[in-house]
Design a protein around this motif. Structure first.
Motif, PDB file in Angstrom:
ATOM      1  N   ALA B  86       0.789  -1.230   0.000  1.00 17.01           N
ATOM      2  CA  ALA B  86       0.000   0.000   0.000  1.00 17.01           C
ATOM      3  C   ALA B  86       0.824   1.284   0.000  1.00 17.01           C
ATOM      4  CB  ALA B  86      -0.928   0.015   1.216  1.00 17.01           C
ATOM      5  N   CYS B  87       2.155   1.182   0.169  1.00 18.10           N
ATOM      6  CA  CYS B  87       2.930   2.434   0.289  1.00 18.10           C
ATOM      7  C   CYS B  87       3.942   2.629  -0.819  1.00 18.10           C
ATOM      8  CB  CYS B  87       3.620   2.520   1.643  1.00 18.10           C
ATOM      9  SG  CYS B  87       5.099   1.505   1.812  1.00 18.10           S
ATOM     10  N   GLU B 169      -0.081   7.723  -7.398  1.00 12.89           N
ATOM     11  CA  GLU B 169      -0.929   7.852  -6.205  1.00 12.89           C
ATOM     12  C   GLU B 169      -0.828   6.662  -5.253  1.00 12.89           C
ATOM     13  OE1 GLU B 169      -5.098   7.771  -6.151  1.00 12.89           O
ATOM     14  OE2 GLU B 169      -5.292   6.552  -7.945  1.00 12.89           O
ATOM     15  N   ASN B 171       1.923   5.507  -4.140  1.00 10.82           N
ATOM     16  CA  ASN B 171       3.143   5.658  -3.338  1.00 10.82           C
ATOM     17  C   ASN B 171       2.932   6.753  -2.300  1.00 10.82           C
ATOM     18  OD1 ASN B 171       3.991   4.313  -5.859  1.00 10.82           O
ATOM     19  ND2 ASN B 171       6.047   4.534  -5.002  1.00 10.82           N
ATOM     20  N   ILE B 172       3.442   6.498  -1.093  1.00  7.31           N
ATOM     21  CA  ILE B 172       3.269   7.473  -0.008  1.00  7.31           C
ATOM     22  C   ILE B 172       4.611   8.112   0.344  1.00  7.31           C
ATOM     23  CG2 ILE B 172       2.620   7.782   2.418  1.00  7.31           C
ATOM     24  CD1 ILE B 172       0.238   7.173   0.621  1.00  7.31           C
ATOM     25  N   ARG B 174       5.667  10.503   3.276  1.00 10.39           N
ATOM     26  CA  ARG B 174       5.105  11.087   4.491  1.00 10.39           C
ATOM     27  C   ARG B 174       5.689  12.469   4.768  1.00 10.39           C
ATOM     28  NH1 ARG B 174       0.629  11.683   6.915  1.00 10.39           N
ATOM     29  NH2 ARG B 174       0.500  11.029   9.102  1.00 10.39           N
ATOM     30  N   GLY B 176       5.819  14.601   2.570  1.00  7.33           N
ATOM     31  CA  GLY B 176       5.011  15.484   1.733  1.00  7.33           C
ATOM     32  C   GLY B 176       5.817  16.177   0.652  1.00  7.33           C
TER      33      GLY B 176
ATOM     34  N   PHE C 260       8.523  12.381  12.845  1.00  6.46           N
ATOM     35  CA  PHE C 260       7.380  13.237  13.216  1.00  6.46           C
ATOM     36  C   PHE C 260       6.965  13.069  14.674  1.00  6.46           C
ATOM     37  CE2 PHE C 260       6.971  11.529   8.841  1.00  6.46           C
ATOM     38  CZ  PHE C 260       7.443  12.642   8.169  1.00  6.46           C
ATOM     39  N   GLY C 667       5.338  20.414   3.568  1.00  6.81           N
ATOM     40  CA  GLY C 667       5.206  19.040   4.058  1.00  6.81           C
ATOM     41  C   GLY C 667       4.264  18.963   5.252  1.00  6.81           C
ATOM     42  N   ILE C 670       0.685  19.358   4.060  1.00 10.15           N
ATOM     43  CA  ILE C 670       0.131  18.145   3.445  1.00 10.15           C
ATOM     44  C   ILE C 670      -0.268  17.139   4.534  1.00 10.15           C
ATOM     45  CG2 ILE C 670       0.763  16.138   2.036  1.00 10.15           C
ATOM     46  CD1 ILE C 670       2.449  18.221   0.337  1.00 10.15           C
ATOM     47  N   SER C 700      -1.933  11.242  -0.293  1.00  8.13           N
ATOM     48  CA  SER C 700      -1.124  10.827  -1.438  1.00  8.13           C
ATOM     49  C   SER C 700      -1.003  12.024  -2.373  1.00  8.13           C
ATOM     50  CB  SER C 700      -1.780   9.650  -2.165  1.00  8.13           C
ATOM     51  OG  SER C 700      -2.812  10.119  -3.016  1.00  8.13           O
ATOM     52  N   ILE C 701      -0.323  11.817  -3.478  1.00  7.47           N
ATOM     53  CA  ILE C 701      -0.134  12.914  -4.429  1.00  7.47           C
ATOM     54  C   ILE C 701      -1.490  13.422  -4.931  1.00  7.47           C
ATOM     55  CG2 ILE C 701       0.099  11.442  -6.489  1.00  7.47           C
ATOM     56  CD1 ILE C 701       2.411  13.338  -7.373  1.00  7.47           C
TER      57      ILE C 701
END
Lengths: 205, 195, 769
Positions: B86-87, B169, B171-172, B174, B176, C260, C667, C670, C700-701
């Motif tokens: 999922a990532c 989409e 791929n994650i 984190r 950002g 984080f 970041g 988001i 996600s994107i």
């Protein structure tokens, strides 16, 4: 998570009740119920065994009757159920309320309402899966029961999951002073809850 | 886009629990993080060509491609982030097609040509555009994005912004870094096939 | 600008080893070879609250490849009460001892030849429990019928918690009170009051790198390599746990794949250390993603609050009752409760403020630090309230805020003055960016547009300590030893920029050593956006000491007073005298490769807040000021929110590296979008039911706004290194309320519970009709 539903069995309440007295019938209706022992008036102990996808599991459970109400208009039992499957690293605890009431046309309605806590690996399955599976098992159980009554009829559409159980449950009076031990109702409560337990455990693998 | 599911083969995915990687027995493991599994299925040797170099790898029937690559081949740009596909941190290209190596059984990839991010040249259009656009913060997930981007540009040399989103989409990141990643893919496309 | 200057303060030089990151060539902890080790897997509790009657391990022990099984009782036998650790309360055992307090708590650890065997063996362990009444949520906890802990056990870390030792019959482990003026009376007398019941759910950090700890014993010392933001803290914890002098504990790190707040304080480290020490062998402990979800979470928080204005529209009273659900173990929850409670009124001039902020135990996975340290949860309440009050008064929400925002020199409700906290500049910047003053096409039919703004304030962690050691190599390169951990924020890059600017050298010639407590000096933690200011100041000072040393050597060589020598990129100069640094150092030692060493410290101070009033004239070293503006479109049929433009501004004092600052702001924004729209941990009677990445949604994107604008506001701090402050958390504070305020503007409904799911929006729209 709260689960609630009711289903109709196309047989008169008295006939359903009499079947509840028959352990063989009940064992046939509960998937995987290998053992069901009444320890005393209020406590039961049992074991569910099943084999799914080559994985054999065995879950011990106990049931403690919390209250009983036996009236002409309806019968209701509350029970605390606990089960554990060690191999699956899971525990289950259910506060269950079950009611049976006569319905029109020689049939009866079984309504249940339960607050189920499911902890460990099985608990991570998530509510939607458990709701779907419990509905499947409910239908399966209702069908078996109908077949045992000799009336192979499709069960009625259960109430929406999450909604309160039928009027019988909410309208039921508190337990009368020293009621006769209503074995039929006790058995019915166990059956419904055990069917759920079995359903949940079966889904584990 | 989700990465391609692992290729079908003799083993069905239902027969193992993907959350429990089970790797056994490499002769000289580079990490020895999960080696020498005592109670394992039958072993086999497979050949993996990783970034142009051929490796003979002993695997059990339930060894994941992810673990075979990390522990036997020694590529660490391929990373476990979720164990359920999922990532995208475990993405590799096999024959140019993206695969989630955390769901892929190694046995099914006998003879496969595998590309990981280490295998891309530093002057590769995608790699250099990611570097120039600053498209990495902690960087842990970025190799997966790089490979997905390489796959996208091979299929679609001039992707629209929507195409980029559709392809990445799954791929994650984190941290950002998505704006920089999106820019980097556009720059790479321009570099590879100028207007 | 010359290339070398681009590598100094204010230059956007590329991040350290970007090329290595892009191709995956940076090795993380989990990539390190460990050799022969015992792989560890954990058997976890299947009860939310129960007494452990027996742990059955024989079946697991009999499995081939299993070296041993260790229970909490085994560890307690060896370590006693030292088994219980934690940053605020010494309440958490590495393995459950006597009781389990949440579903998924570690109960027994299996050491085996490989991970698969260890994990299989955990399934062969079973536990006999005696049920205890569970405390599922804040309501259960505050009802006061069942208690998660028999008594409170404050740790020795914070002296001000001493008075709580031994307190019984409560689930509230810490209470912070703010009393400024008479807020209740001012509220009752005020002309306009808005109130709300706000909820921000628990969420998870989900850094993509999974946690991993390798521990071993070498020459009677406990050494470990671990994924932590807090190596100095972990060293102290392990020394306390094993009753060793600090010199016999070594904690090393590698760059983190994100954190984080997830990888700090007591995570896998106490267990790994206890196992390595008691078993006398190397152990490797890792967590699956599902297990990582249980290691720590962000506090779910309930806030019941009100905001009052007088007849002229001036703010006169703020009242808030804040409850942080800290789960089964306090972790740093008590600190969060105070630091966030004190800013619950928001960054506004309000004469009367009353805050009751409580940290509450429940039978859930423990909650700890998360980017924002509890402040986003109270920002959610104060920025919703002030928006609603503006609507009630018929004022523009931007202008209403602006009128009341704290300015330079103003005293905040908790008694501390503002400096280098440009709220107005941040608010103006985001309002301008999203076109607040332009006409808005509000849409017709099902799509409706709206705009919202929000402002956030947070105090930096104070007091804290930073140290730095600098080694200047004879070839004019340098090695900087600090214990700050680079986890993606770019500390390895900007610390080099600070030192290089002072030394007039190329920052790319400065290597920042990864934290290793055998070599790098004490640093409180890498968290709370404190490193740029605190460690940055230590680095500035250590570089200044080195500059002075070089100038001294050059003065001696030139035969001139030190005041006449200046340091240039080409080396020291004094009139016609010139020498390169390489020649100077070589001349001094008569050897190639020699090193000059300097060291420096920076420690911030505070005035502890008053126990009764919660006030302090210096509760923090400095403030973070941020603002967010959102322009959104709501699909009224589906309840879906589309973010057309999100602008996020932060006052960073001075941007050491503007590109990295922008990445921190965007970041964080988001991550904040996830918290606003979908991110949440779902628990059902203590059981986490969405703890996998198939079930837990992350941005996600596709969730990027159509336009995302990070804005760097610079209001230099008098004492910051080159005026700089940190920025890691600033961008996340106001995201959720800005979006909710825009939803309010678009469709007229006020939502008080996060996240703003499509269902919650459509339900609110139906109720509104």
């Amino acid at each position: 998570m709260k689960l609630a539903s009711e289903f109709s069995v196309p047989a008169p309440a008295e006939k359903v009740f009499s079947l509840f007295f028959d352990p063989d019938t009940m064992r046939g209706c509960i998937p995987g119920c290998e053992e069901l022992v009444r320890e005393d008036e209020k406590n039961y102990r049992g074991r569910l065994v099943n084999e799914i996808a080559h994985v054999r599991f065995s879950a011990g459970f106990s049931a403690a009757i919390q209250s009983i109400s036996d009236e002409e208009s309806g019968k209701e039992v509350t029970a605390l159920l606990k089960g554990e499957d060690r191999r699956l690293g899971s525990s289950i605890k259910i506060d269950a309320r079950l009611a049976v009431r006569p319905d029109a046309d020689e049939s009866s309605v079984i309504a249940y309402e339960m607050d189920m806590a499911l902890w460990g690996k099985l608990g991570r399955l998530g509510e939607p899966i458990i709701r779907r599976r419990s509905r499947e098992v409910e239908l399966e159980f209702a069908k078996s029961l109908a077949a045992a009554c000799g009336v192979p009829v499709e069960p009625a559409q259960p109430a929406r999951a999450g909604a309160p159980a039928g009027p019988a449950a909410s309208a039921a009076a508190p337990a009368a002073a020293s009621p006769p031990v209503p074995k039929a109702v006790v058995a019915a409560a166990l059956v419904a809850v055990l069917a759920l337990l079995a359903a949940v455990l079966r889904r584990g693998r | 886009m989700r990465r391609h599911p692992p290729t079908s083969g003799t083993v069905t995915s239902g027969e193992r629990d993907a959350t429990q990687p089970q790797v056994r027995d490499q002769a000289e493991p580079s990490l020895s993080n999960a080696t020498n599994r005592v109670d394992s299925g039958e072993a086999g040797q497979i050949t993996l060509t990783v970034n142009g170099v051929t490796h003979h790898v002993d695997v059990a029937d339930d060894t994941l491609l992810l673990d075979a690559l990390r522990e036997a081949v020694g590529v660490t740009s391929v990373r476990e982030g979720c164990g359920v596909g999922a990532c995208g941190a475990c993405t590799v290209l096999t024959g140019g097609t993206s695969v989630s190596s955390c769901l892929a059984l190694a046995l099914r990839y006998d003879g496969a040509e595998i590309t990981t991010a280490e295998g891309l040249d530093e002057n590769d259009d995608v790699v250099s555009s990611f570097v120039e656009c600053g498209a990495a913060q902690c960087g842990y997930c970025i190799p997966g994005f790089v490979l997905m981007s390489a796959e996208l540009l091979a299929e679609n040399p001039r992707p629209s912004e929507q195409d980029i989103t559709d392809h990445l989409e799954g791929n994650i990141c984190r941290c950002g870094t998505y704006p920089e990643i999106r820019r980097a893919v556009a720059v790479a496309a321009e570099r590879r096939s100028p207007k | 600008m010359r290339e070398i200057e681009q590598s100094w303060v204010g230059g956007s030089r590329p991040r350290f080893d970007t090329a290595g990151r892009v191709r995956g060539m940076i090795a993380h902890v989990g990539d390190q070879a460990v050799g022969a080790a015992a792989h560890v897997a954990v058997h976890r509790a299947t009860q939310p609250h129960a007494r452990i009657e027996a742990v059955h391990v024989d079946e697991a022990l009999a499995m081939p490849g299993v070296y041993g099984v260790v229970t909490g009782a085994d560890l307690y036998k060896q370590l006693g009460d030292r088994l219980l650790t934690g940053p605020a309360f010494a309440d958490q055992p590495a393995l459950a001892h006597e009781k389990v307090r949440y579903v998924g708590e570690p109960v027994a650890a299996v050491l085996a030849a490989d991970l698969a065997t260890a994990r299989a063996a955990t399934d062969a362990i079973w536990v006999d429990y005696e049920d205890l009444p569970p405390v599922y949520d804040l309501a259960d906890a505050l009802a006061g019928t069942a208690y998660v802990h028999d008594e409170l056990r404050p740790s020795s870390v914070f002296g001000d918690l001493k008075h709580l030792r031994g307190v019984r019959d409560t689930n509230v482990n810490y209470t912070y009170n703010l009393r400024t003026g008479d807020a209740e009376a001012a509220r009752d007398a005020g002309a306009h009051t808005v109130t709300g019941e706000f909820w921000a759910p628990p969420t998870h950090h989900v850094p993509i790198e999974l946690p991993c700890t390798i521990a071993w014993v070498d020459s009677g010392r406990l050494e470990m390599l671990t994924t932590t933001q807090t190596p100095s803290y972990v060293r102290q914890t392990i020394a306390d746990l094993l009753d060793l002098p600090l010199s016999r504990v070594r904690v090393t790190t590698r760059p983190l794949g994100g954190s984080f707040g997830a990888k700090m304080y007591d995570r896998l480290e106490p267990l790994a250390a206890a196992l390595a020490w008691t078993a006398g062998r190397r152990v490797r402990v890792t967590a699956t993603r599902e297990e990582a979800f249980l290691l720590t979470t962000r506090h779910g928080a309930a806030v019941s609050s009100s905001l009052t204005a007088d007849a002229e529209g001036n703010l006169v009273s703020s009242v808030a009752d804040v409850r942080y659900d800290t789960g089964a173990y306090a972790d740093v929850g008590p600190r969060i409760t105070a630091k966030s409670g004190m800013v619950a009124p928001g960054p506004y001039r309000i004469a009367n403020a009353r805050v009751l902020s409580r940290c509450v135990y429940t039978n859930k996975p423990s909650a700890g630090p998360f980017r924002g340290f509890g402040v986003p949860q109270v920002t959610w309440s104060h920025e919703s309230l002030i928006d609603e009050l503006a609507h009630e008064l018929g004022e523009d929400p931007y202008a209403f805020r602006r009128r009341h925002l704290l300015r330079e020199g103003d005293e905040a409700p908790m008694g501390t003055r503002m400096h280098s906290a440009d709220f107005v500049g941040c608010l103006d910047a985001v309002a301008n960016a999203i076109g607040w003053f332009d006409p808005l096409d509000r849409g017709t039919g099902r799509i409706r547009r709206g705009r919202g703004v929000a402002v956030g304030v947070k105090a930096v962690l104070t007091p804290t300590i930073a140290n730095a050691v600098l080694q200047l190599n004879q070839d004019n390169s340098a090695t900087l030893l600090i214990s700050t951990v680079d986890m993606g924020q770019g500390s390895d890059t900007i610390m080099a920029q600070i030192a290089a600017d002072v030394l007039r050298m190329d920052s790319r010639r400065i290597h920042v050593v990864r934290a290793d407590t055998d070599a790098t000096p004490y640093d409180t933690i890498t968290a709370g956006s404190r490193s740029t200011y605190h460690t940055g100041n230590a680095v500035r000072r250590v570089a200044e000491a080195m500059r002075d040393k070089l100038i001294g050597l050059a003065a001696e060589r030139f035969g001139v007073p030190a005041e006449e020598v200046s340091l240039t990129p080409d080396g020291p100069r004094a009139g016609s005298h010139e020498v390169t640094v390489a020649e100077l150092v070589h001349g001094h030692f008569g050897a190639r490769g020699a090193t000059l060493t300097t060291e420096a410290n920076y420690t911030s101070s505070w005035t502890p807040y008053d126990k009764e009033t919660g006030r302090s004239d210096k509760v923090t070293e400095h403030w973070f000021a941020g603002a967010v503006g959102a322009r959104i479109a709501v699909d009224t049929a589906t309840g879906r929110v589309r973010i057309e433009h999100l602008a996020v501004a932060g006052d960073v004092g001075r941007a050491i590296n503007p590109t990295l600052v922008e990445q921190q702001l965007s970041g964080a924004a988001i991550m904040g979008i996830g918290h606003a729209l979908f991110d949440q941990l779902v628990l059902d009677q203590g059981q986490l039911i969405n703890g996998t990445l198939l079930d837990y949604q992350l941005p996600s994107i596709r969730d990027l706004p159509d336009q995302l604008t990070p804005i760097v506001v610079e209001s230099p701090h008098d004492d910051g290194p080159f005026g700089a402050k940190g920025v890691g958390e600033t961008g996340i504070l106001g995201v959720a309320p800005a979006i909710a305020n825009a939803v309010r503007d678009a469709v007229g409904v006020r939502l008080t519970r996060l996240p703003l799911t499509p269902e919650s929006i459509t339900m609110a729209l139906e109720e509104n009709q």
